[in-house]
Design a protein around this motif. Structure first.
Motif, short mmCIF file in Angstrom:
data_model
loop_
_atom_site.label_atom_id
_atom_site.label_comp_id
_atom_site.label_asym_id
_atom_site.label_seq_id
_atom_site.Cartn_x
_atom_site.Cartn_y
_atom_site.Cartn_z
N MET A 173 0.88 -1.11 -0.17
CA MET A 173 0.14 -0.07 -0.04
C MET A 173 0.86 1.34 0.16
N ASN A 174 0.85 1.95 -0.98
CA ASN A 174 1.56 3.31 -1.11
C ASN A 174 0.90 4.18 -1.99
N PHE A 212 -3.65 -7.25 4.17
CA PHE A 212 -2.51 -6.36 4.17
C PHE A 212 -2.36 -5.76 5.55
N THR A 213 -1.36 -4.81 5.68
CA THR A 213 -1.19 -4.19 7.21
C THR A 213 -0.96 -2.64 6.90
N ILE A 214 -1.45 -2.06 7.96
CA ILE A 214 -1.22 -0.52 7.81
C ILE A 214 -0.43 -0.40 9.04
N GLU A 215 0.67 0.61 8.82
CA GLU A 215 1.76 0.56 9.65
C GLU A 215 2.27 1.75 9.97
N PRO A 216 1.43 2.62 10.57
CA PRO A 216 2.00 4.05 10.89
C PRO A 216 3.16 4.26 12.03
N GLY A 217 4.11 5.03 11.97
CA GLY A 217 5.00 5.18 12.88
C GLY A 217 5.29 6.42 13.35
N ILE A 218 5.80 6.72 14.65
CA ILE A 218 6.33 7.86 15.08
C ILE A 218 8.12 7.75 15.51
N TYR A 219 8.87 8.57 15.01
CA TYR A 219 9.99 8.32 15.09
C TYR A 219 10.63 9.70 15.62
N VAL A 220 11.59 9.64 16.66
CA VAL A 220 12.10 10.68 17.38
C VAL A 220 13.83 10.70 17.09
N PRO A 221 14.56 11.38 16.27
CA PRO A 221 15.85 11.29 15.84
C PRO A 221 16.87 11.15 16.94
N SER A 222 17.63 10.20 17.24
CA SER A 222 18.37 9.96 18.33
C SER A 222 17.99 9.42 19.37
N VAL A 223 16.67 9.01 19.49
CA VAL A 223 15.82 8.55 20.62
C VAL A 223 15.29 7.18 20.40
N VAL A 261 -5.43 -6.29 8.30
CA VAL A 261 -6.59 -6.11 7.71
C VAL A 261 -6.82 -7.01 6.72
N TYR A 262 -8.32 -7.60 6.42
CA TYR A 262 -8.65 -8.71 5.57
C TYR A 262 -9.81 -7.77 4.95
N MET A 263 -9.57 -7.65 3.81
CA MET A 263 -10.85 -7.03 2.61
C MET A 263 -12.03 -8.16 2.61
N THR A 264 -13.14 -7.88 2.78
CA THR A 264 -14.19 -8.55 2.80
C THR A 264 -14.99 -8.10 1.64
N GLU A 265 -16.14 -8.86 1.26
CA GLU A 265 -17.12 -8.13 0.05
C GLU A 265 -17.80 -6.73 0.56
N LYS A 266 -17.72 -6.71 1.81
CA LYS A 266 -18.55 -5.49 2.43
C LYS A 266 -17.45 -4.44 3.01
N GLY A 267 -16.11 -4.73 2.74
CA GLY A 267 -15.27 -3.82 3.27
C GLY A 267 -14.13 -4.34 4.15
N PRO A 268 -13.48 -3.64 4.61
CA PRO A 268 -12.24 -3.83 5.52
C PRO A 268 -12.81 -4.43 6.84
#
Length: 55
Positions: free
Chosen positions: A1-2, A15-26, A35-42
């Protein structure tokens, strides 16, 4: 996904959704949702709570 992927989501896809938060040097954290996509949606397969937990 992109942003450049033009493939439509179809029932049966997983598929996976993988948001992240990163702090430099920390460090950082990534939250992964499966997530599994069904006929009715995710359908979210991940059931772990997303509330902030301070340990």
């Amino acid at each position: 996904m992109n942003a450049t992927n033009t493939m439509p989501l179809q029932a049966g896809m997983v598929f996976t959704i993988e948001p992240g938060i990163y702090v430099p040097s920390v460090g950082g954290v990534r939250i992964e949702d499966d997530v599994y996509m069904t006929e009715k949606g995710p359908l979210l397969l991940t059931t772990y709570p997303k509330e902030l937990q301070i340990v």
